[in-house]
Design a protein around this motif. Structure first.
Motif, PDB file in Angstrom:
ATOM      1  N   TYR A   3      22.749  45.053  17.027  1.00  0.00           N
ATOM      2  CA  TYR A   3      22.533  46.328  17.747  1.00  0.00           C
ATOM      3  C   TYR A   3      23.921  47.063  18.434  1.00  0.00           C
ATOM      4  O   TYR A   3      24.469  46.125  19.061  1.00  0.00           O
ATOM      5  N   ARG A   4      24.175  48.145  18.132  1.00  0.00           N
ATOM      6  CA  ARG A   4      25.158  48.843  18.686  1.00  0.00           C
ATOM      7  C   ARG A   4      24.661  50.387  19.287  1.00  0.00           C
ATOM      8  O   ARG A   4      25.572  51.054  19.057  1.00  0.00           O
ATOM      9  N   GLY A   5      23.438  50.256  19.617  1.00  0.00           N
ATOM     10  CA  GLY A   5      23.235  51.857  20.341  1.00  0.00           C
ATOM     11  C   GLY A   5      22.428  52.733  19.253  1.00  0.00           C
ATOM     12  O   GLY A   5      21.884  52.378  18.370  1.00  0.00           O
ATOM     13  N   ILE A  16      21.249  49.032  12.287  1.00  0.00           N
ATOM     14  CA  ILE A  16      21.632  47.519  12.325  1.00  0.00           C
ATOM     15  C   ILE A  16      23.107  47.496  11.787  1.00  0.00           C
ATOM     16  O   ILE A  16      23.490  47.952  10.731  1.00  0.00           O
ATOM     17  N   TYR A  17      24.007  46.972  12.653  1.00  0.00           N
ATOM     18  CA  TYR A  17      25.349  46.839  12.340  1.00  0.00           C
ATOM     19  C   TYR A  17      25.663  45.218  11.937  1.00  0.00           C
ATOM     20  O   TYR A  17      24.691  44.444  12.300  1.00  0.00           O
ATOM     21  N   GLU A  18      26.703  45.126  11.283  1.00  0.00           N
ATOM     22  CA  GLU A  18      26.895  43.692  11.002  1.00  0.00           C
ATOM     23  C   GLU A  18      28.646  43.367  11.496  1.00  0.00           C
ATOM     24  O   GLU A  18      29.515  44.302  11.399  1.00  0.00           O
ATOM     25  N   GLY A  19      28.843  42.395  12.075  1.00  0.00           N
ATOM     26  CA  GLY A  19      30.393  42.202  12.715  1.00  0.00           C
ATOM     27  C   GLY A  19      30.067  42.101  14.215  1.00  0.00           C
ATOM     28  O   GLY A  19      29.244  42.301  14.918  1.00  0.00           O
ATOM     29  N   SER A  20      31.174  42.059  14.825  1.00  0.00           N
ATOM     30  CA  SER A  20      31.249  42.143  16.453  1.00  0.00           C
ATOM     31  C   SER A  20      32.307  43.130  16.750  1.00  0.00           C
ATOM     32  O   SER A  20      33.518  43.334  16.144  1.00  0.00           O
ATOM     33  N   ASN A  62      34.841  45.904  15.247  1.00  0.00           N
ATOM     34  CA  ASN A  62      34.922  45.851  13.698  1.00  0.00           C
ATOM     35  C   ASN A  62      33.475  45.834  13.052  1.00  0.00           C
ATOM     36  O   ASN A  62      33.549  45.610  11.905  1.00  0.00           O
ATOM     37  N   ALA A  63      32.506  46.073  13.875  1.00  0.00           N
ATOM     38  CA  ALA A  63      31.183  46.214  13.490  1.00  0.00           C
ATOM     39  C   ALA A  63      30.799  47.328  12.701  1.00  0.00           C
ATOM     40  O   ALA A  63      31.300  48.428  12.838  1.00  0.00           O
ATOM     41  N   LYS A  64      30.259  47.249  11.340  1.00  0.00           N
ATOM     42  CA  LYS A  64      30.085  48.339  10.556  1.00  0.00           C
ATOM     43  C   LYS A  64      28.479  48.418  10.190  1.00  0.00           C
ATOM     44  O   LYS A  64      27.869  47.277  10.183  1.00  0.00           O
ATOM     45  N   PRO A  65      28.156  49.420  10.178  1.00  0.00           N
ATOM     46  CA  PRO A  65      26.582  49.806   9.927  1.00  0.00           C
ATOM     47  C   PRO A  65      26.249  49.283   8.337  1.00  0.00           C
ATOM     48  O   PRO A  65      27.065  49.266   7.447  1.00  0.00           O
ATOM     49  N   THR A  66      25.083  48.417   8.298  1.00  0.00           N
ATOM     50  CA  THR A  66      24.508  47.878   7.028  1.00  0.00           C
ATOM     51  C   THR A  66      23.925  48.984   6.375  1.00  0.00           C
ATOM     52  O   THR A  66      23.575  48.752   5.173  1.00  0.00           O
ATOM     53  N   GLY A  67      23.420  50.032   7.056  1.00  0.00           N
ATOM     54  CA  GLY A  67      22.566  51.109   6.178  1.00  0.00           C
ATOM     55  C   GLY A  67      21.101  50.835   6.202  1.00  0.00           C
ATOM     56  O   GLY A  67      20.259  51.559   6.120  1.00  0.00           O
ATOM     57  N   LYS A  68      20.782  49.540   7.135  1.00  0.00           N
ATOM     58  CA  LYS A  68      19.300  49.214   7.509  1.00  0.00           C
ATOM     59  C   LYS A  68      18.919  49.803   8.598  1.00  0.00           C
ATOM     60  O   LYS A  68      19.806  49.954   9.542  1.00  0.00           O
TER      61      LYS A  68
END
Length: 261
Positions: free
Chosen positions: A155-157, A174-178, A181-187
């Motif tokens: 979660y990133r808002g 939905i993001y991946e990473g912390s 550096n977190a990037k959206p996964t497209g999901k």
């Protein structure tokens, strides 16, 4: 002479037409242009205001207010029932800035619910929901479910709330990473909130990710060699009568070859 008369008439017509055009243009220039409506600025310390009419004669004025930084403040709900001549107010501390207000009746009991959506200013830009149900002049605060630890990881808002079929729906990427550096996964995560007996329940209605489903591993079964079954040797039994006859014949032969004294 005839042509000269027509020339004068043509010149006169052009002068009249030119004068009319000039007058029309002057009128257009002198016509005042309607100014765009200007939104009235709120007087400090108020930062936000929205009025909701839940039913005829019943109004809710929601305010966000506070001096200083807009990362924190307070909210206030003014309830006006002009029909029943009842007026009340409620409020509380506010984290972040108010984004929108929702008017619902999710448990379908005839009592309106007011939901305040506020966006916090932190690394995740998380959203807080302040929920109330109003029964006449009384109000009850409702506990809105927080995201689970598993859901918070991606979660990133960037929340999107809306009302659908009597429920509150929440969508966010939905993001991946912390961290940065977190990037959206497209999901996308989709949560559906329902209310029963003034208690919220949440249901995950996100599309099923087929790639995340673990397929069962099929282990090939080794074929065992089929052992050859040897057929037992069948021994034919001779009849007792035949054996007795052979025995008698043998005894007779022995008697014939016996030497005499």
């Amino acid at each position: 002479m005839f042509s000269t008369r027509y020339q004068y008439i043509a010149i006169l017509f052009c002068c009249v037409a030119g004068g009319l055009a000039s007058c029309t243009q002057d009128e257009k220039q002198n016509t005042p242009v309607a100014a765009a409506p200007v939104k009235a600025a709120l007087m400090a310390p108020f930062r936000y205001h929205k009025m909701i009419e839940s039913s005829p004669g019943k109004y809710f004025d929601v305010f966000g207010w506070g001096r200083g930084k807009d990362s924190s403040g307070a909210y206030m709900i003014l309830h006006s029932d002009s029909t029943g001549k009842q007026y009340s107010n409620t409020g509380g501390d506010l984290e972040g800035s108010i984004i929108d207000i929702y008017n619902t009746d999710m448990n379908m009991d005839g009592n309106p619910e007011i939901l305040i959506e506020a966006k916090a200013k932190d690394t995740t830009n998380h959203v807080n929901i302040y929920a109330y149900e109003f029964r006449g002049a009384k109000s009850q605060k409702l506990d809105f479910p927080k995201l689970t630890t598993k859901t918070k990881k991606g979660y990133r808002g960037d929340d999107n709330f809306y009302i659908k079929d009597g429920s509150l729906v929440r969508e966010f990427p939905i993001y991946e990473g912390s961290g940065k550096n977190a990037k959206p996964t497209g999901k996308k995560k989709i949560l559906q909130y329902s209310l029963r007996n003034n208690v919220f329940s949440v249901n995950d209605i996100s599309p099923v990710d087929s790639s995340a489903i673990k397929k069962p591993v099929i282990v090939p079964v080794a074929k065992k060699p089929v052992a050859k079954v040897e057929k037992p040797t069948v021994v034919e039994k001779k009849s007792t009568k035949k054996k007795k006859k052979q025995k008698e014949e043998t005894h007779t032969k022995k008697r014939k070859h016996k030497p005499r004294d």
